[in-house]
Design a protein around this motif. Structure first.
Motif, PDB file in Angstrom:
ATOM      1  N   SER A  13       0.901  -7.281  10.817  1.00 22.17           N
ATOM      2  CA  SER A  13      -0.466  -7.751  10.645  1.00 22.17           C
ATOM      3  C   SER A  13      -0.508  -9.209  10.224  1.00 22.17           C
ATOM      4  O   SER A  13      -1.423  -9.931  10.582  1.00 22.17           O
ATOM      5  N   ALA A  18      -4.598 -12.356   9.510  1.00 22.10           N
ATOM      6  CA  ALA A  18      -4.499 -12.082   8.079  1.00 22.10           C
ATOM      7  C   ALA A  18      -5.041 -10.688   7.782  1.00 22.10           C
ATOM      8  O   ALA A  18      -6.108 -10.308   8.252  1.00 22.10           O
ATOM      9  N   LEU A  19      -4.293  -9.933   7.000  1.00 22.06           N
ATOM     10  CA  LEU A  19      -4.677  -8.584   6.612  1.00 22.06           C
ATOM     11  C   LEU A  19      -4.887  -8.582   5.105  1.00 22.06           C
ATOM     12  O   LEU A  19      -4.001  -8.991   4.357  1.00 22.06           O
ATOM     13  N   THR A  20      -6.026  -8.117   4.687  1.00 23.99           N
ATOM     14  CA  THR A  20      -6.282  -8.070   3.252  1.00 23.99           C
ATOM     15  C   THR A  20      -5.549  -6.883   2.643  1.00 23.99           C
ATOM     16  O   THR A  20      -5.157  -5.948   3.351  1.00 23.99           O
ATOM     17  N   LEU A  21      -5.404  -6.926   1.351  1.00 22.83           N
ATOM     18  CA  LEU A  21      -4.727  -5.842   0.646  1.00 22.83           C
ATOM     19  C   LEU A  21      -5.499  -4.534   0.810  1.00 22.83           C
ATOM     20  O   LEU A  21      -4.903  -3.484   1.059  1.00 22.83           O
ATOM     21  N   ASP A  22      -6.811  -4.597   0.712  1.00 23.15           N
ATOM     22  CA  ASP A  22      -7.625  -3.383   0.867  1.00 23.15           C
ATOM     23  C   ASP A  22      -7.493  -2.792   2.263  1.00 23.15           C
ATOM     24  O   ASP A  22      -7.403  -1.570   2.427  1.00 23.15           O
ATOM     25  N   ALA A  23      -7.466  -3.649   3.281  1.00 17.30           N
ATOM     26  CA  ALA A  23      -7.313  -3.156   4.653  1.00 17.30           C
ATOM     27  C   ALA A  23      -5.937  -2.535   4.857  1.00 17.30           C
ATOM     28  O   ALA A  23      -5.793  -1.526   5.555  1.00 17.30           O
ATOM     29  N   LYS A 128       1.026  -2.008  -2.110  1.00 17.75           N
ATOM     30  CA  LYS A 128       0.828  -3.177  -2.968  1.00 17.75           C
ATOM     31  C   LYS A 128       2.138  -3.918  -3.205  1.00 17.75           C
ATOM     32  O   LYS A 128       2.179  -5.153  -3.173  1.00 17.75           O
ATOM     33  N   TYR A 131       3.030  -5.716  -0.018  1.00 16.53           N
ATOM     34  CA  TYR A 131       2.120  -6.846   0.164  1.00 16.53           C
ATOM     35  C   TYR A 131       2.548  -8.020  -0.708  1.00 16.53           C
ATOM     36  O   TYR A 131       2.601  -9.168  -0.255  1.00 16.53           O
TER      37      TYR A 131
END
Length: 184
Positions: A13, A18-23, A128, A131
């Motif tokens: 990703s 860009a992939l957010t932590l929530d996604a 997490k 990430y």
């Protein structure tokens, strides 16, 4: 397997967009087969607990039987028989078996819910961690690129100093060695 899935998901990703932590967490939770299996086990335990409540309800049994036979060996005897039955029972006392089987099934359901929650939290934690590791790796790459740029500037400066005789050749070699090491 869980960590490699999360790491691969995050790595792919980041290269695409860009992939957010929530996604990332949402994708990992939705696509984890072990979590889905645990959720199905939890639902099964709930249905089992609900089924154990049936010991408290009346029971109705109905049946029908039909028999038609003819026997030529003993003469012409034909026999037809049909039976209809209906039985209604209610258990007044079963030695506490109904109560304890229901309690056991409901406690199993609670345990399955806790297992599902624990697995989900483990998945979130591993996402997490992965990430954060990817962010660290990206930052380390940026730092290394800045270090190479600084060493290239230093090499230019040291070459100019060497060309006018201000520093010895070993100083130039030292900076070249550091630059080669930084590029690796």
């Amino acid at each position: 397997m869980k960590k490699s899935f999360c790491f691969a998901l995050l790595l792919c990703s980041f290269s695409a967009n860009a992939l957010t932590l929530d996604a990332a967490i949402e994708a990992a939770v939705q696509n984890n087969a072990e979590l889905r299996a645990t959720q199905f086990t939890s639902v099964s335990a709930k249905h089992s607990a609900d089924a154990q409540k049936s010991g408290y309800y009346p029971r109705a049994d109905a049946g029908y039987a039909y028999k038609n036979s003819s026997e030529k060996a003993f003469g012409n005897i034909e026999e037809q028989f049909s039976q209809i039955g209906l039985e209604l029972t209610y258990n007044l006392f079963n030695g506490g078996a109904d109560k304890y089987s229901y309690l056991s099934a409901s406690k199993k359901y609670e345990a399955e819910q806790y297992a599902e929650s624990a697995l989900k939290n483990d998945i979130i934690l591993s996402v997490k961690k992965a990430y954060i590791e990817i962010l660290k790796a990206k930052e380390n790459i940026a730092v290394a690129e800045r270090a190479v740029a600084l060493l290239e500037n230093q090499l230019k400066d040291i070459n100019l100093s060497f060309s006018v005789g201000f520093v010895a050749r070993n100083e130039v070699l030292k900076v070249e060695s550091e630059l080669a090491s930084a590029r690796q």
